[in-house]
Design an enzyme around this catalytic site. Structure first.
Site, mmCIF file in Angstrom:
data_model
loop_
_atom_site.group_PDB
_atom_site.id
_atom_site.type_symbol
_atom_site.label_atom_id
_atom_site.label_comp_id
_atom_site.label_asym_id
_atom_site.label_seq_id
_atom_site.Cartn_x
_atom_site.Cartn_y
_atom_site.Cartn_z
ATOM 1 C CE LYS A 132 -1.768 -5.683 -2.329
ATOM 2 N NZ LYS A 132 -0.430 -6.243 -2.486
ATOM 3 C CG HIS A 181 10.587 -4.189 2.781
ATOM 4 N ND1 HIS A 181 9.275 -4.015 3.121
ATOM 5 C CD2 HIS A 181 10.589 -4.554 1.481
ATOM 6 C CE1 HIS A 181 8.522 -4.273 2.080
ATOM 7 N NE2 HIS A 181 9.288 -4.593 1.076
ATOM 8 C CG ASP A 190 0.363 -1.829 1.948
ATOM 9 O OD1 ASP A 190 0.863 -2.027 3.059
ATOM 10 O OD2 ASP A 190 0.440 -2.652 1.008
ATOM 11 C CG HIS A 218 7.262 0.627 0.776
ATOM 12 N ND1 HIS A 218 8.045 0.416 1.885
ATOM 13 C CD2 HIS A 218 6.332 -0.353 0.795
ATOM 14 C CE1 HIS A 218 7.594 -0.644 2.543
ATOM 15 N NE2 HIS A 218 6.552 -1.123 1.906
#
Lengths: 510, 342
Positions: free
Chosen positions: A362, A200, A257, A262
């Site tokens: 994070k 995405h 992840d 990405h």
């Protein structure tokens, strides 16, 4: 007209209308899941609101939960009302859109479910005068991808009157071997051009704008190489923690992840050569070529050029923030990386010797994704003692938030003498284009229905990315980390700063 | 923030100086308010109004437009009475996007002149155009567009926008627009823009290969309209349908049918009929802010709000190249208007 000649719609006007969507049924496996409710259905409703869907367009949701069509419609209505962003909810448009929503309870492991799916599809297509085009969207656990593909094949659903396409969500495997295994399972049923692997990030307007910025202007591309670029920093920071997804996240980690998919795709977009045309084949060829040029780290280099981190507890603004190991569902001795940084080199003529630093994590101080291109400093600055110590010479492409582009350079401070001060020249998407930016899922769903795979990942790109990440994963799996190594709310572990300092660089503070 | 300064004569240098002073003032304000001010400009927009025109409505349209197409807007009010001293004032049009502390500002210049001065205006306006950015003229006053002196004003721009539906004799305007083809400026007609949504819905129907297959068998077409006369939009839509039907268009009977029961003037419905095909009737009707497409018993309903002047301009300003379809439809529409005596 000669037999077999493809009719074209004489009423098309690409200058004025948005792209037309052919009649199609979107079959969503996992229709009761989070992704469907939060992203897919709001995106499809938005497309309906903007009149991009055809009259007979239909969505058929499948999941194990028993529900009627009406219950499914009501549930989706509530989701769209809740998760729709930057758009009004129009009850009239919803009513029209909802007439095309259907639901079929079924277990992906049950062969009979696929027979029922086949019958239901046939009935919907008849009732809505459709041409038999079907987009299968797998919004399920990745472990079920192969099962669904097999079920579709056995029920004869992988072929039909119209086109058939399969959309799969990341992760595309847990490592290189499992990625190839998944690929074999999907290719046993669907040909590569029929498989759409969603990343995405590539659907984000600002990522697409990198191509417009680089290849739509003549100014920047001559500077876009090792002669003028000192180094590149790609940052994707999250201020939040794992938000209840601790159990999932501890099996994944930041490197898998974010970087494997990405951020390597973003790196490829920044570094790729211009493609001759803007079509799926040409653009993806260039991205894939770039990914294959990334130098693979040797095990002994991983220590210096890759950094893993995990956040610990901290007190932020008067609130106690738990560390990763204290998050619900997380092993108290978890070795999962919630922060990952790496230095990559691209071995080609354009980029040889230019470090590309990537970091993601994070519980960093703020949510920001951006690419910073640091240009070489001026070879000789005649304003001794008057110029900033670290002249900016910086181009920042902001992906989110405050999407835009900033050029930072030194300027003379008004007044006597020659004092230089860094200044910023900003282009902000919001101020130059008042239009609403479509969500990544709107763009990508529309592309898949149109058969445009430009913004989708191809299998060779997936494998090239795993080839880059795999050696780091292998070293990390066999290494003992002293986690946690950064407190929540900090910019990552100190080792990440040392990684850059070795080459005389430092991380920007976005 | 508004900085209104009146001048005794129209001096571009003086207006430019006032614009500079305006930004200095805004910069000082920036120092006081920590949020700051950002200047935004993507084009120069010259707007021509007639004295007595609905200045408020035009101002509201411009204010909305600035958010999508930030521009240096130069609004010229033309006073038909002679002997009026020219006036100019400059001010900033500012807004603060939701959730942000920084204001975004565009420049606006307002000039009032008598009609006789129109021919002298280009030397004043040319220096006011922002360097290296496109120049658009939006002529909101039909009478000003018809003045011979307007040609020199239009000559400064890459794009000229008007609305032929506001003219007393649309057929004559369409003829005039046709005659202007080939001039450097690209002309755009908001009446044509109003037809976009109709065209989009019709195009969408024929995305379905089953319906596309019976296109060649369409023999009747009807454009239903409301209002005292056939609207110019109906001529555009009719011309566009004939263009799409291609070489077979000559066999198609195109009718303009009044719908007296409808209150809002404009196109009310479109009907295409293919008596010999399996899918025989395509009917789209707009009513109460919604459009209903009826195709062989299948009904599709979408919202269809009448586009505002702002929405029409927004669409035209987003187009940066020649509109080939418009160029091809224009002579057909003009012919339909001439034949209908419209």
């Amino acid at each position: 007209m000669a037999a077999g000649t493809q009719l074209t719609n004489p009423f098309e006007d690409p200058l004025r209308y948005e792209r037309r969507v052919p009649e199609a049924t979107v079959v969503i496996f996992g229709a009761n899941g989070d992704l469907t409710r939060r992203k897919l259905m709001p995106a499809l409703y938005r497309l309906a609101l903007e009149r991009r869907l055809s009259a007979g367009f239909a969505v058929l949701g499948i999941s194990r939960t028993p529900m009627t069509d009406e219950q499914f419609r009501e549930k989706m209505r509530q989701s769209v009302e809740r998760f729709l962003e930057n758009s009004p909810f129009d009850a009239q448009v919803w009513d029209g859109f909802a007439k095309g929503l259907f639901y079929l309870p079924g277990d992906v492991h049950d062969p009979a479910a696929y027979q029922r799916l086949s019958q239901r599809l046939e009935a919907i297509e008849q009732a809505r005068n459709m041409a038999g085009n079907v987009l299968f969207y797998l919004s399920t656990q990745p472990s079920q991808y192969a099962t669904v593909a097999q079920g579709l094949s056995q029920a004869g659903l992988a072929n039909g009157r119209g086109w058939r396409r399969l959309v799969v969500e990341k992760p595309f495997g847990h490592d290189g071997a499992s990625a190839r295994e998944l690929d074999r399972s999907l290719h046993a049923v669907f040909a590569e051009p029929e498989i759409y692997r969603i990343d995405h990030y590539l659907g984000k307007e600002t990522v697409q704008n990198i191509l417009a910025f680089r290849f739509g202007n003549g100014i920047f591309e001559p500077l876009w190489n090792r002669r003028y670029v000192n180094h590149v920093q790609i940052t994707a920071a999250e201020s939040i923690g794992v938000e209840g997804r601790g159990a999932f996240y501890q099996e994944t980690g930041a490197l898998r992840d974010m970087i494997q998919n990405h951020l390597l795709q973003v790196l490829a977009t920044v570094g790729m050569e211009p493609s001759a045309t803007y079509d799926a084949q040409a653009v993806r060829d260039e991205r894939a070529k770039l990914l294959r040029c990334i130098r693979i780290l040797k095990p002994e280099e991983v220590e210096q050029d890759a950094v893993a981190g995990q956040y610990g507890p901290a007190r932020i603004g008067g609130t106690e923030v738990p560390g990763f190991r204290q998050e619900p569902g997380v092993d108290p001795a978890s070795r999962t990386d919630t922060y990952a940084a790496a230095t990559f080199f691209i071995e080609n003529w354009r980029w040889a010797g230019v470090p590309f630093y990537i970091r993601t994590g994070k519980r960093l101080p703020k949510r920001v994704t951006e690419i910073a291109i640091r240009f070489q400093p001026a070879p000789h600055v005649p304003f001794e003692g008057q110029a900033p110590e670290a002249p900016p010479d910086l181009l920042v492409l902001r992906i989110q938030p405050d999407e835009g582009i900033s050029l930072k350079f030194a300027s003379k401070q008004p007044g006597p003498g020659m004092r230089l001060r860094p200044v910023s020249m900003d282009f902000n998407y919001g101020t130059s284009f008042g239009e609403r930016t479509p969500s990544a899922y709107e763009t990508l769903l529309l592309d898949a229905i149109q058969g445009d795979a430009t913004l989708y990942t191809r299998q060779d790109m997936v494998e090239a990315s795993w080839r880059v990440v795999q050696p780091i994963l292998e070293v990390w799996e066999n290494r003992k980390f002293d986690f946690p190594n950064y407190p929540a709310g900090a910019w990552g572990p100190e080792a990440a700063d040392r990684m850059l300092a070795r080459r005389g660089h430092e991380w920007r503070r976005p | 923030m508004e900085e209104a300064i009146e001048t005794a004569a129209l001096s571009p240098d003086r207006i430019l100086r006032q614009l500079t002073e305006l930004w200095v003032g805004l910069g000082e304000q920036q120092n006081q308010d920590s949020g700051g001010v950002l200047r935004a400009c993507t084009r120069t927009l010259f707007v021509f109004l007639e004295h007595g025109d609905d200045a408020l409505a035009a101002g509201e349209t411009l204010a909305l437009l600035m958010r999508d197409h930030p521009s240096r807007a130069v609004v010229v009010r033309v006073d038909p009475s002679g002997g009026r001293a020219p006036e100019a004032r400059v001010f900033a049009q500012c807004w603060m996007p939701f959730g942000q502390r920084q204001q975004i500002c565009c420049e606006q210049v307002e000039i009032t002149i008598s009609e006789g001065m129109l021919g002298d205006l280009p030397p004043v306006l040319l220096p006011l155009a922002v360097a290296d950015l496109p120049v658009t003229v939006w002529c909101r006053a039909p009478r000003v567009f018809s003045l011979p002196a307007f040609a020199s004003v239009a000559g400064m721009a890459g794009q000229v926008i008007l609305d032929s539906s506001a003219f007393a004799n649309p057929a004559a305007v369409l003829e005039h627009l046709g005659a202007l083809r080939g001039t450097p400026a690209r002309f755009a007609d908001l009446a044509w823009t109003r037809v976009t949504r109709w065209r989009e819905m019709i195009a969408q129907i024929f995305e379905n290969p089953r319906y596309l297959g019976c296109l060649s068998r369409i023999s009747q077409a009807a454009v239903y309209y409301a209002g005292p006369r056939i609207p110019v939009e109906a001529f555009y839509l009719g011309g566009w349908l004939l263009r799409g039907l291609g070489p077979g268009a000559s066999r198609v009977g195109l009718k303009f049918v009044p719908r007296p029961e409808r209150e809002t003037a404009g196109i009310a419905a479109v009907e295409l009929t293919a008596p010999e095909a399996a899918s025989r009737r395509f009917f789209i009707e707009v009513s109460g802010g919604a459009a209903e497409a009826h195709i062989d018993g299948l009904l599709n309903r979408t919202d269809f709000a009448a586009p505002s002047e702002y929405a029409l301009l927004r669409e035209e300003l987003s187009i940066h190249q020649g509109d080939r379809v418009f160029e091809e439809v224009l002579p057909r529409a003009a012919e339909l208007a001439r034949r209908s005596g419209g």
